[in-house]
Scaffold this active site. Structure first.
Site, PDB file in Angstrom:
ATOM      1  N   GLY A   1      58.465 -21.043 -50.966  1.00  0.00           N
ATOM      2  CA  GLY A   1      59.808 -21.197 -51.822  1.00  0.00           C
ATOM      3  C   GLY A   1      60.020 -19.664 -52.197  1.00  0.00           C
ATOM      4  O   GLY A   1      60.637 -18.736 -52.271  1.00  0.00           O
TER       5      GLY A   1
ATOM      6  N   ASP B   1      57.468 -26.152 -61.933  1.00  0.00           N
ATOM      7  CA  ASP B   1      58.640 -27.418 -62.793  1.00  0.00           C
ATOM      8  C   ASP B   1      57.601 -28.236 -62.921  1.00  0.00           C
ATOM      9  O   ASP B   1      57.666 -28.166 -64.608  1.00  0.00           O
ATOM     10  CB  ASP B   1      58.928 -28.205 -60.504  1.00  0.00           C
ATOM     11  CG  ASP B   1      59.764 -29.190 -61.107  1.00  0.00           C
ATOM     12  OD1 ASP B   1      60.031 -29.754 -62.473  1.00  0.00           O
ATOM     13  OD2 ASP B   1      60.819 -29.444 -60.627  1.00  0.00           O
TER      14      ASP B   1
ATOM     15  N   LYS C   1      61.106 -24.681 -65.336  1.00  0.00           N
ATOM     16  CA  LYS C   1      61.592 -25.387 -65.998  1.00  0.00           C
ATOM     17  C   LYS C   1      60.548 -26.052 -66.896  1.00  0.00           C
ATOM     18  O   LYS C   1      59.287 -26.964 -67.564  1.00  0.00           O
ATOM     19  CB  LYS C   1      61.468 -26.864 -65.554  1.00  0.00           C
ATOM     20  CG  LYS C   1      62.812 -26.365 -63.987  1.00  0.00           C
ATOM     21  CD  LYS C   1      63.158 -27.871 -62.952  1.00  0.00           C
ATOM     22  CE  LYS C   1      63.849 -27.347 -62.058  1.00  0.00           C
ATOM     23  NZ  LYS C   1      63.360 -28.963 -61.428  1.00  0.00           N
TER      24      LYS C   1
HETATM   25  C1  PRP Z   1      58.607 -26.128 -55.019  1.00  0.00           C
HETATM   26  C2  PRP Z   1      58.394 -24.661 -55.093  1.00  0.00           C
HETATM   27  C3  PRP Z   1      56.672 -24.319 -56.165  1.00  0.00           C
HETATM   28  C4  PRP Z   1      56.870 -26.416 -56.378  1.00  0.00           C
HETATM   29  C5  PRP Z   1      57.469 -26.569 -57.682  1.00  0.00           C
HETATM   30  O1  PRP Z   1      57.746 -26.668 -53.471  1.00  0.00           O
HETATM   31  O2  PRP Z   1      58.264 -23.879 -54.549  1.00  0.00           O
HETATM   32  O3  PRP Z   1      55.598 -24.583 -54.981  1.00  0.00           O
HETATM   33  O4  PRP Z   1      58.008 -27.422 -55.540  1.00  0.00           O
HETATM   34  O5  PRP Z   1      57.077 -27.459 -58.046  1.00  0.00           O
HETATM   35  P1  PRP Z   1      55.993 -28.404 -59.620  1.00  0.00           P
HETATM   36  O6  PRP Z   1      55.790 -27.615 -60.456  1.00  0.00           O
HETATM   37  O7  PRP Z   1      56.537 -29.808 -59.227  1.00  0.00           O
HETATM   38  O8  PRP Z   1      54.529 -28.424 -57.810  1.00  0.00           O
HETATM   39  P2  PRP Z   1      57.377 -27.210 -52.478  1.00  0.00           P
HETATM   40  O9  PRP Z   1      56.300 -28.290 -52.177  1.00  0.00           O
HETATM   41  O10 PRP Z   1      59.170 -27.963 -52.204  1.00  0.00           O
HETATM   42  O11 PRP Z   1      57.750 -26.443 -51.556  1.00  0.00           O
HETATM   43  P3  PRP Z   1      58.702 -25.419 -51.046  1.00  0.00           P
HETATM   44  O12 PRP Z   1      57.640 -24.029 -51.215  1.00  0.00           O
HETATM   45  O13 PRP Z   1      58.244 -25.060 -49.134  1.00  0.00           O
HETATM   46  O14 PRP Z   1      59.806 -25.780 -51.167  1.00  0.00           O
END
Ligand code: PRP
Length: 189
Positions: A55, A114, A142
């Site tokens: 991300g 998040d 968030k």
């Molecule tokens: C997403 C984002 C963060 C994480 C945040 O990654 O990029 O790394 O979730 O959420 P959290 O605070 O609840 O841990 P994801 O695991 O979806 O992988 P990506 O980065 O490949 O989209």
């Protein structure tokens, strides 16, 4: 002629409707401010930016181009969401950094914090390697959803607890190429 940035007002991604939430100008202005702040805070420290894949790749690319002090970059890959909209609750480390960070100033870069699960894990994991400092920089936060303890040093935007897409953020791996940030449009459910 090259194509323009992909920035529609609304978009459908994997069957869900999204509407514009944070536009390019707002993103650019905020990143420019963050870059200035990082220049001041890390002058003479030659920080290493560590982007958390997938991300963070767009935000990291943009923020680094707003920083004018000497700096380096590396990447870590984690996954907690898979293809779902809700976290699995477990962090999987898919790729570790190659750089040696002992004694270095580390800036962890995320697209979004998040629940805080991923960043809480990352900070602990980095500290095991004895860096001089670990700072956290996230484009989005968030606050209402954050349950794990994370100190966020640099944040682009505090946002409500809604599903967001674009500018690196995906829905089932799609939508990362949108150049603005979108929010799920509940009225069109
Ligand atoms: C997403 C984002 C963060 C994480 C945040 O990654 O990029 O790394 O979730 O959420 P959290 O605070 O609840 O841990 P994801 O695991 O979806 O992988 P990506 O980065 O490949 O989209």
């Amino acid at each position: 002629m090259s194509a323009s940035f992909y920035q529609p007002d609304t978009v459908t991604c994997n069957g869900e409707q999204f509407k514009i939430f944070i536009n390019r100008q707002q993103i650019d202005e905020r990143i420019s401010q963050l870059g200035e702040q990082l220049d001041k805070d890390f002058a003479d420290k030659k920080p290493i930016f560590i982007g958390i894949l997938n991300g963070a790749f767009i935000f990291l690319a943009d923020i680094m181009r707003h920083v004018s002090i000497p700096c380096e970059v590396d990447f870590m890959k984690l996954s907690s969401y898979g293809d779902e909209k809700v976290s699995s609750g477990q962090v999987t480390e898919l790729k570790h950094i190659d750089a040696k960070i002992e004694g270095r100033h580390v800036i962890l870069v995320e697209d979004i914090i998040d629940t805080g699960l991923s960043m809480n894990y990352m900070v602990k994991r980095m500290k095991e390697e004895n860096p001089a400092s670990v700072s956290v920089c996230s484009l989005l936060h968030k606050k209402e959803a954050t349950k794990f303890d994370v100190q966020i040093d640099y944040v682009g935007f505090e946002i409500p607890n809604a599903f967001v897409l674009g500018y690196g953020l995906d829905y089932a791996q799609e939508g990362r190429n949108l150049s603005q940030i979108y929010v799920i449009d509940k009225e069109n459910d």
